[in-house]
Design an enzyme around this catalytic site. Structure first.
Site, PDB file in Angstrom:
ATOM      1  N   SER A   1      48.647  -8.085  -4.751  1.00 38.55           N
ATOM      2  CA  SER A   1      47.652  -7.979  -5.879  1.00 38.55           C
ATOM      3  C   SER A   1      46.414  -7.121  -5.402  1.00 38.55           C
ATOM      4  CB  SER A   1      47.184  -9.058  -6.388  1.00 38.55           C
ATOM      5  OG  SER A   1      46.007  -9.308  -7.314  1.00 38.55           O
ATOM      6  N   GLY A   2      45.921  -6.257  -6.277  1.00 38.29           N
ATOM      7  CA  GLY A   2      44.921  -5.430  -5.519  1.00 38.29           C
ATOM      8  C   GLY A   2      45.232  -4.214  -4.573  1.00 38.29           C
TER       9      GLY A   2
ATOM     10  N   SER B   1      56.350  -8.278  -7.291  1.00 42.97           N
ATOM     11  CA  SER B   1      57.798  -8.414  -7.149  1.00 42.97           C
ATOM     12  C   SER B   1      57.922  -8.574  -5.297  1.00 42.97           C
ATOM     13  CB  SER B   1      58.508  -6.954  -7.395  1.00 42.97           C
ATOM     14  OG  SER B   1      57.873  -5.719  -6.964  1.00 42.97           O
TER      15      SER B   1
HETATM   16  N1  LIG Z   1      45.027   5.190  -2.080  1.00 43.03           N
HETATM   17  C1  LIG Z   1      44.786   4.098  -3.183  1.00 43.03           C
HETATM   18  N2  LIG Z   1      45.723   3.936  -4.340  1.00 43.03           N
HETATM   19  C2  LIG Z   1      45.248   3.037  -5.087  1.00 43.03           C
HETATM   20  N3  LIG Z   1      44.517   2.141  -5.215  1.00 43.03           N
HETATM   21  C3  LIG Z   1      43.331   2.588  -4.208  1.00 43.03           C
HETATM   22  C4  LIG Z   1      43.337   3.517  -2.985  1.00 43.03           C
HETATM   23  N4  LIG Z   1      42.497   3.388  -2.354  1.00 43.03           N
HETATM   24  C5  LIG Z   1      41.726   2.245  -2.647  1.00 43.03           C
HETATM   25  N5  LIG Z   1      41.941   1.829  -4.127  1.00 43.03           N
HETATM   26  C6  LIG Z   1      41.398   0.800  -4.844  1.00 43.03           C
HETATM   27  O1  LIG Z   1      42.188  -0.345  -4.820  1.00 43.03           O
HETATM   28  C7  LIG Z   1      42.193  -1.000  -6.042  1.00 43.03           C
HETATM   29  C8  LIG Z   1      43.377  -1.234  -6.638  1.00 43.03           C
HETATM   30  O2  LIG Z   1      43.394  -2.081  -7.604  1.00 43.03           O
HETATM   31  P1  LIG Z   1      44.754  -2.165  -8.706  1.00 43.03           P
HETATM   32  O3  LIG Z   1      44.298  -3.042  -9.944  1.00 43.03           O
HETATM   33  O4  LIG Z   1      45.115  -0.941  -8.821  1.00 43.03           O
HETATM   34  O5  LIG Z   1      45.826  -2.970  -7.905  1.00 43.03           O
HETATM   35  P2  LIG Z   1      47.270  -3.831  -8.393  1.00 43.03           P
HETATM   36  O6  LIG Z   1      48.035  -3.304  -7.447  1.00 43.03           O
HETATM   37  O7  LIG Z   1      47.810  -3.170  -9.843  1.00 43.03           O
HETATM   38  O8  LIG Z   1      46.789  -5.071  -8.727  1.00 43.03           O
HETATM   39  P3  LIG Z   1      47.331  -6.123  -9.397  1.00 43.03           P
HETATM   40  O9  LIG Z   1      48.842  -6.879  -8.871  1.00 43.03           O
HETATM   41  O10 LIG Z   1      46.673  -7.350  -9.141  1.00 43.03           O
HETATM   42  O11 LIG Z   1      47.700  -5.802 -10.946  1.00 43.03           O
HETATM   43  C9  LIG Z   1      41.314  -0.226  -6.831  1.00 43.03           C
HETATM   44  O12 LIG Z   1      39.852  -0.536  -6.922  1.00 43.03           O
HETATM   45  C10 LIG Z   1      41.405   1.134  -6.365  1.00 43.03           C
HETATM   46  O13 LIG Z   1      40.357   2.052  -6.508  1.00 43.03           O
END
Ligand SMILES: Nc1ncnc2c1ncn2[C@@H]1O[C@H](COP(=O)(O)OP(=O)(O)OP(=O)(O)O)[C@@H](O)[C@H]1O
Ligand SMILES: [Mg+2]
Length: 181
Positions: free
Chosen positions: A19-20, A91
């Site tokens: 997550s995140g 996943s």
């Molecule tokens: N290279 C990168 N690619 C994607 N996100 C990045 C990157 N570098 C920094 N970030 C930051 O990381 C965070 C990613 O959050 P995001 O909601 O896309 O995560 P997620 O994997 O979809 O989490 P979840 O499983 O909780 O839905 C954002 O704040 C984004 O700006």
């Protein structure tokens, strides 16, 4: 014989990571880029999917695997009908991801990777704080496992090493290399 170009066909982009880590962020950029190229696509984002397709499933291993299998099943249908499927789901279990790779065939696994310390620090949704406080059980990376892919097509380093745009560009470059775009 006709000289019309062959359709490029569907494929599945499967973004896995904690997550995140950045799955939804990268998905948003990929979606825009592929739509600009006229590619028919559908996005299956974990958060959205859990309110519809997999509503009612929880976070036990069994339920997580069921969640992932249902998303994968839809991805297979889309892929088979020449639509690109982009799945952004944690996943956490390798075995079920590998099962989907075998089912779908044209499967591009993207490991969205950042260390737990970074994820807990940026805590986009405030969930790591809650998980560490014991307010959420079975939280991936904290109180539940995450099994990283052993051989993903792409690894995106999202700990500050790459910008989101650079991570998405890596995926596009790999798709071109694989002949999918
Ligand atoms: N290279 C990168 N690619 C994607 N996100 C990045 C990157 N570098 C920094 N970030 C930051 O990381 C965070 C990613 O959050 P995001 O909601 O896309 O995560 P997620 O994997 O979809 O989490 P979840 O499983 O909780 O839905 C954002 O704040 C984004 O700006
Ligand atoms: Mg997300």
């Amino acid at each position: 014989m006709t000289d019309a170009p062959l359709p490029l066909g569907g494929f599945t982009i499967w973004l896995t990571g904690m997550s995140g880590a950045g799955k939804s962020t990268i998905t948003g950029i990929l979606e825009r880029e592929l739509r600009d190229r006229g590619v028919p696509l559908e996005v299956l984002d974990g958060d959205v999917v859990r309110t519809h397709l997999t509503k009612g499933l929880g976070f036990s291993r069994e339920d997580r695997d069921e969640n992932v299998r249902r998303v994968g099943w839809v991805c297979e249908l889309l892929t088979r009908h020449d639509v690109v499927a982009i799945a952004a789901v944690i996943s956490p279990y390798r075995a079920v991801r590998d099962e989907l790779r075998a089912l779908i065939g044209r499967f591009v696994e993207v490991f969205v990777d950042a260390p737990l310390e970074v994820l807990a620090e940026r805590d986009v949704k405030g969930l790591y704080r809650k998980a560490h406080a014991g307010e959420i059980e079975n939280f991936t990376g904290v109180s539940d496992p995450y099994e990283p892919p052993l051989n993903p097509e792409v690894v995106c380093r999202t700990d500050g090493t790459e910008t989101p745009a650079a991570s998405a560009a890596k995926v596009i470059a790999r798709l071109e290399e694989l002949g999918y775009l």
